[in-house]
Motif scaffolding. Structure first.
Motif: not given
Lengths: 289, 276
Positions: B6, B8-10, B13-14, B16-17, B20-21, B24-25, B28, B166, B273
């Motif tokens: 499987d 399948s992903i949420n 959540l993906a 959001r991350i 955010g990535f 942030s990247e 900065r 992914l 970073d």
């Protein structure tokens, strides 16, 4: 007795002690203003996590004459403070350490005893292993501190328990991983399983802080949490964002839970010692060695 | 029996991350903006949606870079993404950059031509990165990175890559969730380097198949033998294993010959970073 703990799940600036120190002092002030007795920061809160060759450049000594610890110790006159940092010892070995500061004194320093060096982790390449696991007395009772991989081994929490800790302060910089259909990452689920297990098995309070933010492609998932001696979740901070989450620990719950469930009373430490001695001295077997 | 792990992903959540990535990247590094090579395909459409959400559409520049043989449909699909996200856009035809070099070598095969086009697009992307003061956001997914189905210093060139962990199957799921137009998600994936080209035609297998195999081998650490036992065709497994191995060079920086006490890549170790 009640103990109000502030869980400071922060982002850090990689390798910039001054900027991280400023954030600590601001949050210590905020925690004090909100009535906290103790504020706990995550693993390597003063430096950032994937330090690699920055390690020697950001090392501190947890003493009053250290430029980073001097203001932290001054701030600890108002409330107790737990920070994590790179510690350099007198022989120039570097550790991932956590210090408990109270009323201007360093009450205890824990050096991480398990350094993950596999998969995405490379701590053993840059850091020395700590050599002790000890509980210590605070104004709020006897406490034990562990850092991330330390509590993925069952023995350090067990040793703290036997050494008298009723409140476990756990700190992480846990990289988020394991995306599936579930609403949280596998790494978050794994950690919360074992936190709950320790609270239940040791009928103790377990408090966990974890970083947020990114370092290159790594994300840190936050979700600081506290569990009571029944293994019930008391509070959980938000995922992925900075927060100062307060939780009141009713330390009298120890009395009530341990009256119901006397696991500590019945723990057979002499049996453990006897069997460990036998297992470790039996040269024909590999288990436990 | 064909094994069906499987993948399948949420998607919440993906999303959001990954947003955010990107935020942030990029911030900065001292930037607040992004540039994207928008091909009209699903991967760059997804990266564009994520960048627009992370930075605000006013801070994203999507560049359409058609060659004279590019499908008009690709251009139209890219336009749909620009419209849906509200990002800035620019169209720069690469034909006048590319054709003089191609004409210089009359025996040039399609692979060389395709690589030149991909690298010409990279030149425009990085030039616009400087002009727009934005970092190049990558559009390569895990499947194509593992298979090396990419042009080195061409479409693989970027400052950060939000979707590189992914698989194509998961890109489709996330693209659906963030609102990429269905026509882009459902069309056969193509690098559009020559008329009629499709990824799956060139690779010789479908993304759905190879994603399941790669997921078992890479994410779940199955050995090739275990994948065969689980029902995958032995020749298919061997071909994919070899393709992943052969393309490792595209996934690492060029090795530097060690001479000194401290050599970049071996014992001079800092995150990107560093200090931020």
């Amino acid at each position: 007795m009640k103990l109000t703990v502030a869980l400071a799940q922060i982002n850090t600036v990689l390798g910039n002690l001054q900027r991280n120190l400023e954030k600590h002092l601001a949050l210590i002030q905020e925690a004090h203003a909100r009535g906290a007795d103790l504020v706990v920061f995550p693993e390597l809160s003063l430096t950032g996590y994937v330090l690699q060759d920055l390690t020697p450049a950001v090392a501190c000594k947890p003493r009053g004459d250290d430029p980073v610890f001097q203001p932290l110790l001054a701030a600890s006159q108002k409330l107790d403070v737990v920070v994590s940092f790179v510690e350099e010892d007198v022989r120039n070995r570097f550790y991932i350490s956590a210090a408990y500061l109270s009323r201007g004194q360093v009450l205890h320093v824990h050096r991480k005893v398990y350094l993950p060096t596999y998969g995405l982790f490379d701590e053993g390449r840059f850091f020395a292993w700590g050599d002790t696991v000890q509980a210590f007395d605070t104004p709020y009772g006897r406490v034990g501190m562990l850092i991330c991989e330390d509590f993925w081994h069952a023995s350090p929490p067990y040793l703290l328990w036997l050494d008298g800790a009723d409140v476990f302060l756990f700190m992480s910089a846990s990289p988020g991983r394991g995306l599936s259909e579930r609403p949280e990452l596998a790494s978050a689920r794994w950690v919360n399983h074992i936190l709950r297990a320790y609270a239940s098995l040791y009928t103790s309070f377990v408090v966990h802080t974890n970083r947020v933010g990114f370092e290159d492609g790594l994300n840190f998932w936050g979700s600081a949490a506290a569990f009571d001696p029944n293994g019930d979740l008391l509070v959980e901070g938000p995922a992925f964002e900075e927060a100062l989450t307060l939780v009141e620990l009713d330390l009298n719950q120890l009395h009530r839970t341990r009256s119901r469930l006397p696991l500590l009373r019945d723990e057979r430490t002499a049996l453990v010692q006897r069997e460990l001695n036998r297992i470790l001295s039996d040269r024909s077997r590999n288990s436990g060695r | 029996m064909n094994p069906s792990p499987d993948l399948s992903i949420n998607t919440e959540l993906a999303r959001r991350i990954l947003t955010g990535f990107i935020r942030s990247e990029i911030t900065r590094m001292g930037f607040s903006r992004a540039v994207i090579n928008l091909s009209g395909g699903i991967d760059s459409a997804l990266s564009c949606f994520l960048a627009a959400e992370a930075l605000g559409p006013e801070n994203v520049l999507a560049i359409r870079l058609p060659y004279r043989t590019s499908s008009p449909e690709s251009l139209e699909h890219a336009r749909m993404v620009i419209e849906a996200t509200g990002v800035h856009s620019l169209t720069v035809e690469i034909t006048p950059m590319v054709d003089p070099l191609i004409e210089r070598f009359p025996d040039m095969d399609a692979l060389r031509k395709g690589n030149i086009m991909a690298r010409a697009r990279m030149i425009v992307l990085y030039d616009q990165s400087a002009a727009f003061h934005g970092l190049a956001v990558g559009t390569g997914n895990k499947t194509e990175i593992l298979l090396g189905y990419t042009t080195l210093y061409g479409d693989s060139a970027c400052a950060i890559n939000p979707i590189g962990d992914l698989y194509k199957t998961q890109v489709r799921q996330l693209a659906r969730a963030v609102g990429v137009p269905a026509v882009i998600i459902e069309k056969p994936p193509s690098a559009d380097l020559w008329v009629g080209q499709t990824d799956e035609g060139e690779l010789g297998y479908t993304y759905a198949e190879v994603d399941r195999l790669l997921y078992l081998m890479v994410d779940e650490r199955y050995t090739p033998e275990e994948c065969i036992e689980a029902g995958f065709d032995p020749a298919f497994v061997r071909a994919v294993v070899e393709r992943v191995r052969r393309n490792q060079f595209k996934r690492v920086l060029p090795p530097i010959a060690k001479l000194s006490h401290r050599t970049i890549g071996y014992d001079f170790l800092y995150l990107r970073d560093w200090g931020t």
